[in-house]
Scaffold this motif. Structure first.
Motif: not given
Length: 284
Positions: A36, A46, A80, A83-84, A169, A264, A266-267
């Motif tokens: 990510a 993160y 985001a 969702n992650l 996405n 879910y 993640m955008k």
């Protein structure tokens, strides 16, 4: 079916007989966090993302005043992250379940059928369970550290990151063997999908965690996985073209195995800069 002219990259770790379900789950989760950030789906690591969102959330009752851009960016960032986190939590549950996934597939793109990049993680046939007390099983944290370091520092993987990928996405799929009962723990988190066809132009990276040592696939065998053996196995890490004509451009459910898609998504998003400074600086 004809072979693709653009062959997938395969990373063969050959360490499956050293992984417990805990260490395997955490390596997968940490790799998704790594992807990510490295593929620019989140503008910060993160850990930093988590910290700044928590700081901003804790100060919501401080009668703070902030601009519309900062408030909007907070909503985008926190959504985001939420969702992650849901994706990672549900993955850990599935990997530690009685029916461990055969594969985890990370898809980056506007939709799965128009994706730009795919990371297919082939998981071990069997992982040791936490209740296994064999003294021959190396410490989980040591395994995670060695495996993750060997994976993310590989030169070939860094070359796969050479071209930047705009925010898009992130979809996650898991593949499980078919049994006479539901094999997904939570159908609110993963739903059955008949499958998708991956575009031939997509970049595919295959990470193989499976072991080639068939004799070490029974839990609590006397595995030789102490420190020097772990290092020896990681030295064997090799990155090569996928076997000729083996098609990794399909995610397709069959009578033998079924694919499930995370509910879910993640955008990805970019940082919000105002007057040369990130708006997140006011959240700290």
């Amino acid at each position: 079916m004809s072979c693709s002219s653009l062959k997938p990259i395969t990373i063969d770790l050959n360490i499956g007989d050293q992984l417990t379900s805990i260490s395997c789950g955490h390596v997968v989760v940490e790799f998704i966090k790594f992807i990510a950030y490295q593929r620019l789906q989140i503008p910060y690591s993160y850990q930093w993302l988590k910290q700044i969102v928590n700081k901003r959330k804790m100060s919501e009752d401080d009668n703070r005043t902030e601009g519309l851009q900062s408030e909007r960016h907070y909503r985008i960032t926190s959504t985001a992250l939420e969702n992650l986190d849901f994706i990672l939590k549900s993955l850990l549950q599935e990997i530690s379940s009685a029916s461990m996934p055969e594969e985890v597939c990370i898809v980056l793109g506007a939709t799965p059928i128009t994706c730009k990049e795919v990371y297919r993680l082939l998981l071990p046939t069997m992982c040791h369970k936490p209740q296994c007390h064999s003294s021959h099983i190396a410490n989980d944290q040591k395994i995670q550290r060695n495996v993750f370091q060997a994976l993310v520092t590989s030169e070939e993987l860094s070359q796969a990151f050479f071209k930047p990928l705009p925010p898009t996405n992130t979809y996650v799929f898991i593949k499980k063997k078919t049994v006479n009962q539901d094999v997904v723990l939570n159908h609110d988190n993963f739903v059955f999908t008949s499958g998708h066809r991956i575009p031939r132009s997509s970049k595919i990276v295959i990470i193989d965690f499976r072991s080639q040592n068939a004799g070490n696939l029974s839990c609590c065998n006397e595995f030789q996985v102490f420190g020097e053996v772990i290092n020896e196995d990681l030295v064997k890490l090799k990155i090569e073209d996928a076997p000729e004509c083996e098609d990794y451009h399909e995610i397709e459910s069959t009578d033998v195995a079924k694919w499930y898609e995370s509910t879910y998504v993640m955008k990805g998003f970019k940082d919000c800069i105002v007057n040369g400074t990130s708006v997140t600086s006011s959240w700290l």
